[in-house]
Each structure stands twice: as structure tokens, then as C-alpha cells.
Design a protein around this motif. Sequence first.
Motif, PDB file in Angstrom:
ATOM      1  N   SER A  17       0.807  -1.227   0.000  1.00  0.00           N
ATOM      2  CA  SER A  17       0.000   0.000   0.000  1.00  0.00           C
ATOM      3  C   SER A  17       0.835   1.269   0.000  1.00  0.00           C
ATOM      4  N   ASN A  78      -9.722  -0.938   1.445  1.00  0.00           N
ATOM      5  CA  ASN A  78      -9.175  -1.385   0.164  1.00  0.00           C
ATOM      6  C   ASN A  78     -10.270  -1.708  -0.842  1.00  0.00           C
ATOM      7  N   PRO A 108      -4.760  -2.991  -4.613  1.00  0.00           N
ATOM      8  CA  PRO A 108      -5.694  -3.243  -3.510  1.00  0.00           C
ATOM      9  C   PRO A 108      -6.092  -4.716  -3.389  1.00  0.00           C
TER      10      PRO A 108
END
Length: 136
Positions: A17, A78, A108
Motif C-alpha cells: 500500500s 481497500n 488493492p
Amino acid sequence: MLQRIQTVYLILAAGVSAGLIYLFDLWETKEGIVVFANDNPLYLGLFLGSAALSLISIFMYKNRKLQFMLGRLNIILNFFLLGFFVYQSLNVSGETVVSEKGIGMFLPIISIVLLVLANKAIKKDEDLVKSVDRLR
């Protein structure tokens, strides 16, 4: 307790991320402009928020219920991010803004898989502690 397998999963999710968003592009426009996550403050904020939740969750190892809940919240975050990408790629007006999708749109999904694995390991630890408490 930082040597548990869910810590590895959470670190990998935070790395996906926060780190890979600068390496992989999200899409390329019709004009040939490559769009990264840091070009849009919403996407950057959601990616960095997901990484922050993963890192916070690592240090909540004494409170497994809170750690599990933060993992679920991160999964939902996400999914919102993935929903924004799907909306962007399949623009409602019919005129597509995205001409070529990049691998960054799938970050994601990788993060969700890692978070699900971490939550599974947290749940396994919680069940183990509950079974030991029953024996006492």
C-alpha cells in the motif's frame, strides 16, 4: 509477539500500500500521460491510510480483537479503493478516460489477500488462547 506470521502479512500489506504505489502506474490516459497514485490526493490518501492501518495493527498484538477489527476496517478501505478504480476505468458517461490500465489498479487486491491471511492468523491465535483458557 511481533514474530507471528500475521506480522509478516501486515508488513507486506503495508509495503504494497505504501511502497509499490510509487513503482506501478494506475493507468495511462488517451494522451499518453501515465497516472500514479500520488497524482490524485484521494488515491494517495486511501493507499497511505491502508498502510497506516496495517502498521497500527501490527502493534496491537496484545489486543487481538482490536487487531482483527482494524484488519477488517483495512479490508473495507481497500474495497473502497478498488471500487474507485473500477469506477474510473468504466466511466459511467460512456467516454472512457482510461485507455490502458496499469498494474497499480490491482494493488488493492493484493493488499486484501494479505489482510485476509493476517486476519485468519489472528483468529487462529485468538482461538488458541481461548482453548488454553478453558483448560485452566
